[in-house]
Enzyme design. Structure first.
Site, PDB file in Angstrom:
ATOM      1  N   GLN A 184      25.840  54.766  71.870  1.00 47.14           N
ATOM      2  CA  GLN A 184      24.399  54.908  71.696  1.00 47.14           C
ATOM      3  C   GLN A 184      23.804  53.516  71.481  1.00 47.14           C
ATOM      4  OE1 GLN A 184      22.618  57.278  72.450  1.00 47.14           O
ATOM      5  NE2 GLN A 184      21.027  57.857  71.015  1.00 47.14           N
ATOM      6  N   HIS A 199      27.292  58.614  71.983  1.00 49.07           N
ATOM      7  CA  HIS A 199      27.463  58.522  73.430  1.00 49.07           C
ATOM      8  C   HIS A 199      26.044  58.447  73.982  1.00 49.07           C
ATOM      9  CE1 HIS A 199      29.282  60.342  77.394  1.00 49.07           C
ATOM     10  NE2 HIS A 199      28.746  59.150  77.548  1.00 49.07           N
ATOM     11  N   LEU A 200      25.723  57.379  74.688  1.00 47.27           N
ATOM     12  CA  LEU A 200      24.334  57.076  75.034  1.00 47.27           C
ATOM     13  C   LEU A 200      23.588  58.282  75.611  1.00 47.27           C
ATOM     14  CD1 LEU A 200      22.028  55.072  75.272  1.00 47.27           C
ATOM     15  CD2 LEU A 200      22.925  54.360  77.486  1.00 47.27           C
ATOM     16  N   HIS A 201      22.494  58.650  74.974  1.00 45.95           N
ATOM     17  CA  HIS A 201      21.688  59.774  75.459  1.00 45.95           C
ATOM     18  C   HIS A 201      20.252  59.677  74.981  1.00 45.95           C
ATOM     19  CE1 HIS A 201      22.876  61.007  71.399  1.00 45.95           C
ATOM     20  NE2 HIS A 201      21.858  61.851  71.403  1.00 45.95           N
ATOM     21  N   PHE A 202      19.366  60.211  75.799  1.00 48.20           N
ATOM     22  CA  PHE A 202      17.977  60.413  75.428  1.00 48.20           C
ATOM     23  C   PHE A 202      17.758  61.913  75.340  1.00 48.20           C
ATOM     24  CE2 PHE A 202      18.192  56.367  77.497  1.00 48.20           C
ATOM     25  CZ  PHE A 202      17.283  55.563  76.836  1.00 48.20           C
TER      26      PHE A 202
END
Lengths: 392, 442
Positions: B201, B238-241
């Site tokens: 993230q 964990h990279l998220h929008f």
């Protein structure tokens, strides 16, 4: 298109009567695509530096520019959506690109017959610089910008002196404003970039009420009266106007039925539905969906629909339906419950696809997916518009 | 010292809860990893990258103009409703009561009793905005394929393209949109940039631009995207929008602002005024990319300085709100009142924007503007601190360098506590130079 727009609803004299009013205002027609301006007063045209032909038929946003605050634009957008009045300070731009602050007051005008919004009236009162931010202590950068500091004042006065202000109240307000610049304005500046004075607010309200009385008067002569307060809608099954507006964006064939009313009458029918079935809107509203069925419609399928509705469940069926001209078509029908903001099932949405049209479009969404997207869009609209959003 | 808070983690996938028990061997549940991926297909939406202006003259009445529902909007709503009817969600969010709280600001409250049911609180470390990706924890490659709605990518040519059945090409590093099985509103989804790269993230230019493109493409002012950094209530590293629909204005969107500066490519940066959480708003710019870069560079600066933050993309991508925050740190230090903690409201991006999801009926019924304000005020940096953070951003972000009169003295950057510095460097590339400016004290 301009003259007819107004004359349809008002008698021919209305234009002259409006022309006699000294105020800066426009009248727009939300029923026409693009929500265009259908009348602009002389005072308004002078203020913005456009000629009439450049303004009529255009949307009011042409006067907005890079420094117009998005939060203000949102206020106005929501007021239009909710069909209510709003009074707000707004930064607009003249034709020559110079910005100016004005007090913007918008009011809907309703049809007396069916409560629909016929027009919006928007009065614009230039704001004197009394409560303008002082700009003292700010950087040079701000002075270069037209929005802020001295640049603004120059522009503003140029506009007022030369073109707009003939009104003595307004002159007075401005003169006193000049004396009080820069002392204790900081608080106002941080709260709202440009707050209108009481004088200006009164002026805007007075102008609105003059315009509305002209419109009311000249509409009575045509027998198609308008009113300032929405008339109490009698009878069942009227949707809120704002929900109607949101639903109009959905272009597929669908109807909404009211789950709270006996026999669940149709309360909304899309254009595409009317086209598909050949009925007029007034023939459809208030009916139960079974009116589309006929002699060869399978009663088992009808029963199946009924059961799902009672259980508040979604279902998809293939049912034989009839148009107004009694020709039949296989309707690939999806029905889903729709809840309001309290979480209760308030409507059912029914989306029709004429089966013959089912096998088009290979590159777009499948017909089934498009039906589901209507369900989603309707759920979002109903939920959002039943939250009691009139908070301001 | 390591700062931690306990909170109930949000269950975003139906495969998340089993995660702990899962042995790691054989999968057989149609996930997004090499065991299940071969031959799998998903719709693919390719958006046009055109550098069109984000801000055409303000939309006076975008609603009354009634543009037809946009394609991405229709795709997302349709696929989401499909998952509703397939029963993939933990509850029907449209059955959760919601209202606008009476008052001047129009805070929005929702009663959601089901969202955190039966979950044990877990410890979260809140004093590090950048933490390395941890393969052993839940991440989005473990979700079921049925939870993924479509792939979202820039188009090869300059047109929007749609492929109902596109192969999932690992080489191509696709970004995907997946449902959140614990939605806080209709259409709640997660945008996971380059999912198979397993990025932590952490904002980067490309990923933020992707998120901004999604807002622009949806073309619906009631569809907003949000981002929570670690330490600002992100629970999955964990990279998220996130994004969802709510057809009413958020209080933050109505807040006035005061311009601070304009960057060389026309991005205007302002303070948010009259709002309990202090922050910055970015708008305009010559094209989408300029606006995107101004925001992502600011976020990168905050990340590198270990300042937790939340981001809201509103107004169909025309405006981006950035809130550095300090609530989790206060909570970890025991500085938040028990009364506020009892509500179990985690002030992440949606809460900060004015949309409050409440877990207890009494909080919902008694929801008032004062309560909402009080909670959000705890999240906010002080005026001085925000000013310091702003200076830090202006100094660090290269796209601001051409801005005249920004000869800013970044005092904060040099006042890193040496104690923290040692630990900060563990992360290697995570923290560069300036160390940790003492995580925001008010």
């Amino acid at each position: 298109m301009e003259p007819q727009q107004l004359i349809l609803r008002y008698s021919g004299w209305v234009r002259e009567a409006l022309d006699e009013l000294p105020d800066c205002f426009t009248i727009t027609d939300p029923c026409v695509s693009g929500h265009p301006i259908v009348f602009a007063s002389d005072g308004f045209l002078k203020m913005v530096g456009y000629c009439r032909e450049e303004v009529i038929g255009r949307n009011g946003r042409i006067f907005q520019g890079p420094d117009t605050r998005r939060s203000s634009v949102i206020e106005i957008r929501e007021a239009i959506r909710e069909e209510r009045c709003v009074q707000i300070s707004l930064l607009n731009y003249r034709k020559d690109g110079t910005p100016f602050w004005m007090l913007f007051q918008l009011c809907p005008v309703f049809s007396k017959d069916d409560g629909r919004v016929i027009n919006f009236v928007a009065v614009q009162v230039p704001i004197s610089r009394k409560s303008r931010r002082s700009g003292v202590g700010n950087s040079r950068r701000e002075m270069n910008s037209c929005e802020d500091g001295n640049g603004f004042r120059d522009n503003f006065f140029r506009c007022c002196r030369r073109e707009v202000c003939s009104d003595s109240i307004f002159e007075l307000g401005r003169a006193s404003a000049m004396d009080s610049v820069s002392s204790h304005d900081d608080e106002v500046e941080t709260n709202e970039p440009c707050e209108a004075s009481e004088v200006e607010k009164t002026k805007a309200s007075a102008a609105i009420s003059n315009i509305l009385s002209v419109l009311t008067h000249y509409s009575e002569l045509t027998g198609r009266s308008v009113c300032v307060k929405r008339c109490r809608l009698t009878g069942n099954g009227h949707l809120s106007a704002s929900l109607n507006i949101s639903l109009r964006r959905i272009k597929q064939s669908f109807v909404l039925t009211d789950a709270f009313l006996p026999d669940m009458p149709i309360v909304y029918a899309s254009e595409a539905f009317l086209k598909l079935t050949g009925y007029d809107r007034h023939e459809v509203l208030g009916q139960n969906c079974r009116f589309l069925s006929g002699t060869d419609t399978d009663t088992v399928t009808q029963f199946q629909i009924k059961e799902h509705i009672q259980a508040q469940q979604a279902c998809t069926v293939r049912i034989l339906n009839y148009r107004k001209d009694r020709t039949s078509f296989w309707n690939f029908l999806h029905i889903s419950p729709v809840r309001n903001a309290s979480g209760k099932v308030a409507f059912f949405v029914g989306i029709q696809i004429d089966e013959r049209c089912r096998n088009g479009e290979t590159h777009g969404l499948s017909p089934e997916m498009r039906q589901l997207s209507v369900v989603g869009a309707v759920k979002v609209a109903v939920r959002g518009l039943s939250m009691g959003a009139n908070s301001s | 010292m390591m700062l931690k808070i306990k909170r109930v983690p949000t269950v975003v996938s139906n495969y998340q809860k089993e995660d702990a028990e899962e042995g790691g061997a054989g999968c057989g549940r149609n996930c997004l990893r090499s065991c299940c991926l071969p031959g799998s297909k998903l719709p693919l939406y390719a958006f046009k990258k055109a550098n069109k202006l984000v801000c055409e003259k303000g939309s006076f009445d975008s609603v009354n103009k009634e543009p037809p529902v946009e394609f991405l909007d229709a795709l997302l709503l349709g696929e989401w409703e499909d998952r509703v009817q397939r029963g993939l969600f933990r509850y029907d969010v449209t059955a959760c009561e919601t209202k606008v709280i009476p008052g001047k600001y129009g805070f929005i409250a929702q009663l959601n009793e089901g969202r955190h049911l039966k979950k044990r609180p877990t410890e979260f470390r809140v004093d590090k905005v950048l933490q390395p990706f941890d393969e052993t924890k839940f991440n989005f490659t473990k979700v079921g394929q049925e939870e993924v709605l479509f792939q979202f990518e820039p188009s090869e040519n300059n047109h929007v393209q749609f492929f109902p059945n596109a192969p999932i090409d690992l080489e191509n590093s696709p970004s995907v949109v997946a449902i959140n099985v614990s939605p806080i509103e209709y259409g709640h989804v997660l945008l996971i940039p380059r999912i198979f790269e397993c990025l932590p993230q952490r904002i980067d230019r490309e990923s933020f631009l992707l998120a901004l493109h999604m807002a622009v493409e949806a073309g619906n002012p009631y569809f907003r995207l949000g981002y929570n950094s670690l330490g600002a209530f992100a629970t999955i590293n964990h990279l998220h929008f996130q994004a969802y629909y709510l057809a009413t204005p958020f209080p933050i969107e109505r807040a006035p602002s005061k311009k601070i500066t304009t960057t060389s490519n026309g991005v205007e940066i302002s303070y948010i005024l009259n709002y309990p959480v202090r922050g910055l708003v970015f708008e305009h710019g010559d094209n989408i990319e300029d606006l995107s870069n101004a925001v992502s560079e600011s976020c990168i600066c905050l990340q590198e300085n270990n300042i937790p933050h939340n981001v809201l993309i509103a107004d169909s991508g025309k405006r981006v709100f950035l809130f550095p925050q300090c609530y989790a740190e206060k909570q970890a230090l025991g500085e938040v009142s028990a009364e506020l903690l009892d509500t179990q409201v985690n002030p992440a991006v949606w809460e900060i924007s004015g949309h409050m999801v409440l877990k207890r009926k009494e909080d919902y019924e008694g929801a008032s503007e004062e309560n909402a304000w009080r909670l959000l005020a705890e999240v906010s940096l002080s005026e001085e601190r925000l000013n310091e953070v702003k200076e830090l951003i202006f100094e660090a972000a290269s796209c601001f360098n051409n801005v005249e009169e920004n000869k800013v003295v970044a005092e904060v950057a040099t006042t890193a506590s040496s104690e923290d510095l040692g630990e900060a460097c563990e992360d290697g590339d995570a923290l560069k130079g300036s160390g940790e400016p003492a995580m925001v004290h008010v």
